[in-house]
Design a protein around this motif. Sequence first.
Motif, PDB file in Angstrom:
ATOM      1  N   LEU A   1       0.821  -1.203   0.000  1.00  0.00           N
ATOM      2  CA  LEU A   1       0.000   0.000   0.000  1.00  0.00           C
ATOM      3  C   LEU A   1       0.859   1.259   0.000  1.00  0.00           C
ATOM      4  O   LEU A   1       0.535   2.253  -0.660  1.00  0.00           O
ATOM      5  N   ASP A   2       1.969   1.221   0.753  1.00  0.00           N
ATOM      6  CA  ASP A   2       2.890   2.362   0.768  1.00  0.00           C
ATOM      7  C   ASP A   2       3.495   2.575  -0.623  1.00  0.00           C
ATOM      8  O   ASP A   2       3.622   3.710  -1.103  1.00  0.00           O
ATOM      9  N   TYR A   3       3.864   1.458  -1.256  1.00  0.00           N
ATOM     10  CA  TYR A   3       4.438   1.536  -2.602  1.00  0.00           C
ATOM     11  C   TYR A   3       3.412   2.099  -3.585  1.00  0.00           C
ATOM     12  O   TYR A   3       3.725   2.988  -4.392  1.00  0.00           O
ATOM     13  N   ALA A   4       2.175   1.589  -3.490  1.00  0.00           N
ATOM     14  CA  ALA A   4       1.120   2.053  -4.389  1.00  0.00           C
ATOM     15  C   ALA A   4       0.846   3.538  -4.198  1.00  0.00           C
ATOM     16  O   ALA A   4       0.657   4.289  -5.165  1.00  0.00           O
ATOM     17  N   GLU A   5       0.836   3.969  -2.937  1.00  0.00           N
ATOM     18  CA  GLU A   5       0.612   5.387  -2.645  1.00  0.00           C
ATOM     19  C   GLU A   5       1.717   6.252  -3.258  1.00  0.00           C
ATOM     20  O   GLU A   5       1.448   7.344  -3.781  1.00  0.00           O
ATOM     21  N   LYS A   6       2.941   5.754  -3.224  1.00  0.00           N
ATOM     22  CA  LYS A   6       4.071   6.484  -3.810  1.00  0.00           C
ATOM     23  C   LYS A   6       3.879   6.644  -5.320  1.00  0.00           C
ATOM     24  O   LYS A   6       4.089   7.726  -5.882  1.00  0.00           O
TER      25      LYS A   6
END
Length: 269
Positions: free
Chosen positions: A232-237
């Motif tokens: 999710l952190d990667y996707a948000e980035k």
Amino acid sequence: MIKDYDIYIISDSVGDTAEQVARAAAEQYKDADYEIKKHPYVESKAKIDDIFESIPNKESLVVYTIVSEETTKYLKKICNEKGLPCIDIMGPCLSTFSDFIGQEPARESGVIRKLDEDYFKRVEAVEFAVKYDDGKDPRGILKADIVLIGVSRSSKTPLSMYLAHKNYKVVNIPLVKGAKVPEQVYEAPRKKVIGLTIDPSDLIEIRRERIRVLGLDSGVDYVSIDKIIEELDYAEKIMRQVGCPVIDMTKKAVEEAANLIIDIINDLN
């Protein structure tokens, strides 16, 4: 008794309705041969005059579907002058509907044709969503009306199909840490790209159910809370880099999310 006759189909649209009704009636008379002569898209008195000039001195009748009152009256007048029987398919139907609904008809020709066009657009959109589902072919990104990006099980595919039934061509692209994001995602107009996110605790439950249904090992990284947070952190980035609007799918129905997406797309156009 008439043994051979012509049926003139006159319509302000394609004329299929009038033809089907006329043919169904004509087939009830086995001893009489007939020929259908169809004249579609008749919307003027001049066209009506041209049609009647071509009618030979042969037994003939006229079946028509025309919604314009003025054109209908003119057609009836010509039929009466030439002694040709005529059958109005739409008139009695519109009259009954008007009495029932309490409203006059729009008298817009070609309405069914427009409905058919909408149907085929919807079929095309569904086929498009299937073809480009789950990042199968990134070339669809630049052809799409809407591009959905997000992690696995964030409702990308259900949303794609729902939006397709609203006539939108949708591509959905999974964001997987370690996998290259297609360049087309960055090239697509920002107004077309929508990011999807979801609460980690909800996502893990959705993925656990998916694992259970598939009969897979429940200990895989796919349902690891730490890995999910990383995803999710990667996707948000990626979404920040793309600069796209983001919708939180937590506890959100597909219909609700789809309406939000449509609103966003329309507002940005």
